[in-house]
Write a protein that holds these residues in place. Structure first.
Motif, short mmCIF file in Angstrom:
data_model
loop_
_atom_site.label_atom_id
_atom_site.label_comp_id
_atom_site.label_asym_id
_atom_site.label_seq_id
_atom_site.Cartn_x
_atom_site.Cartn_y
_atom_site.Cartn_z
N ARG A 146 -7.12 -1.02 5.20
CA ARG A 146 -8.32 0.04 4.84
C ARG A 146 -9.11 -0.54 4.44
NH1 ARG A 146 -5.88 6.38 6.04
NH2 ARG A 146 -4.70 5.57 7.55
N LYS A 147 -9.32 -0.97 3.26
CA LYS A 147 -10.04 -1.70 1.76
C LYS A 147 -10.78 -0.46 1.82
CE LYS A 147 -9.84 -6.38 4.22
NZ LYS A 147 -8.89 -6.39 5.63
N PRO A 148 -10.29 0.46 0.84
CA PRO A 148 -11.13 0.96 0.47
C PRO A 148 -11.76 1.10 -0.60
CG PRO A 148 -8.53 1.15 -0.61
CD PRO A 148 -8.23 0.26 0.60
N GLU A 149 -12.71 1.80 -0.56
CA GLU A 149 -13.69 2.18 -2.22
C GLU A 149 -13.23 2.11 -3.51
OE1 GLU A 149 -16.92 0.52 -3.11
OE2 GLU A 149 -16.73 -0.48 -0.90
N ASP A 150 -11.96 4.03 -3.33
CA ASP A 150 -11.93 3.85 -4.07
C ASP A 150 -9.83 3.48 -4.15
OD1 ASP A 150 -10.20 5.75 -6.50
OD2 ASP A 150 -12.46 7.11 -5.99
N ALA A 151 -9.80 2.44 -4.66
CA ALA A 151 -8.34 2.36 -4.66
C ALA A 151 -7.08 3.28 -5.10
CB ALA A 151 -8.18 0.86 -5.23
N PHE A 152 -7.49 4.33 -6.13
CA PHE A 152 -7.01 4.94 -6.64
C PHE A 152 -6.64 6.50 -5.91
CE2 PHE A 152 -8.10 2.32 -10.79
CZ PHE A 152 -7.09 1.94 -10.73
N ALA A 153 -7.72 6.76 -5.42
CA ALA A 153 -7.51 7.84 -4.54
C ALA A 153 -6.51 7.40 -3.44
CB ALA A 153 -9.02 8.19 -3.97
N GLU A 154 -6.78 6.48 -2.46
CA GLU A 154 -6.12 6.12 -1.56
C GLU A 154 -5.12 5.68 -1.75
OE1 GLU A 154 -5.95 5.40 2.33
OE2 GLU A 154 -7.32 5.93 1.68
N ALA A 155 -4.67 4.93 -3.23
CA ALA A 155 -3.18 4.78 -3.31
C ALA A 155 -2.63 6.08 -4.10
CB ALA A 155 -2.99 4.18 -4.69
N SER A 156 -2.99 6.96 -4.20
CA SER A 156 -2.54 8.69 -4.60
C SER A 156 -2.17 8.78 -2.97
CB SER A 156 -3.37 9.45 -5.51
OG SER A 156 -3.50 10.64 -5.66
N VAL A 165 12.96 -0.21 -2.28
CA VAL A 165 11.10 -0.33 -3.53
C VAL A 165 10.47 -1.68 -2.59
CG1 VAL A 165 10.47 -1.02 -5.73
CG2 VAL A 165 12.96 0.35 -5.26
N ALA A 166 11.56 -3.00 -2.61
CA ALA A 166 10.88 -3.94 -2.22
C ALA A 166 9.85 -3.74 -0.72
CB ALA A 166 10.79 -5.23 -1.67
N GLN A 167 10.57 -2.85 -0.16
CA GLN A 167 9.84 -2.64 1.62
C GLN A 167 8.87 -1.43 1.13
OE1 GLN A 167 10.66 -3.49 4.87
NE2 GLN A 167 8.53 -2.55 5.55
N LEU A 168 8.96 -0.76 0.41
CA LEU A 168 7.47 0.14 0.23
C LEU A 168 7.04 -0.34 -0.79
CD1 LEU A 168 7.01 3.52 -0.20
CD2 LEU A 168 7.48 3.39 -2.89
N MET A 169 6.71 -1.38 -1.46
CA MET A 169 5.20 -1.65 -2.09
C MET A 169 4.93 -2.71 -1.06
SD MET A 169 5.29 -0.64 -5.14
CE MET A 169 4.43 -1.78 -5.67
N SER A 170 5.39 -3.68 -0.36
CA SER A 170 4.82 -4.05 1.05
C SER A 170 4.14 -3.28 2.04
CB SER A 170 5.85 -4.93 2.01
OG SER A 170 6.06 -5.23 2.27
N ASP A 171 4.72 -2.20 2.43
CA ASP A 171 3.83 -0.94 2.85
C ASP A 171 3.01 -0.65 2.88
OD1 ASP A 171 6.08 -1.55 4.72
OD2 ASP A 171 6.65 0.55 4.46
N PHE A 172 2.71 -0.44 1.25
CA PHE A 172 1.90 -0.47 0.41
C PHE A 172 0.91 -1.34 0.63
CE2 PHE A 172 -0.20 0.26 -4.01
CZ PHE A 172 -1.17 0.87 -3.66
#
Length: 80
Positions: free
Chosen positions: A62-72, A48-55
């Motif tokens: 990437r610094k996306p404008e739409d963080a929710f879409a990018e996270a999805s 979980v810690a590695q996953l969150m670090s990668d995310f």
């Protein structure tokens, strides 16, 4: 789930329950209990810690404008 916080509602101003010694004590105890449970889970699942670090690295790169879409999109690729 019974938090033990009695009739504390979302409508009740934070100052009121923070100044109530009994409610504040119940809150502090519950906060400590949850932190301990979370610690146990994270120790049992280091991925979980590695996953969150990668995310986080992905989002900061990437610094996306739409963080929710990018996270999805990021998490959707993991299920494949």
């Amino acid at each position: 789930f019974n938090s033990g916080l009695g009739n504390m509602s979302e409508e009740q101003p934070r100052e009121e329950w923070e100044s109530d010694i009994q409610l504040n004590s119940i809150y502090a105890d519950r906060k400590e209990e949850l932190a301990a449970q979370h610690d146990v889970y994270l120790k049992a699942h280091p991925e979980v810690a590695q996953l969150m670090s990668d995310f986080l690295r992905h989002m900061l790169h990437r610094k996306p404008e739409d963080a929710f879409a990018e996270a999805s999109s990021f998490f959707a690729t993991l299920g494949k």
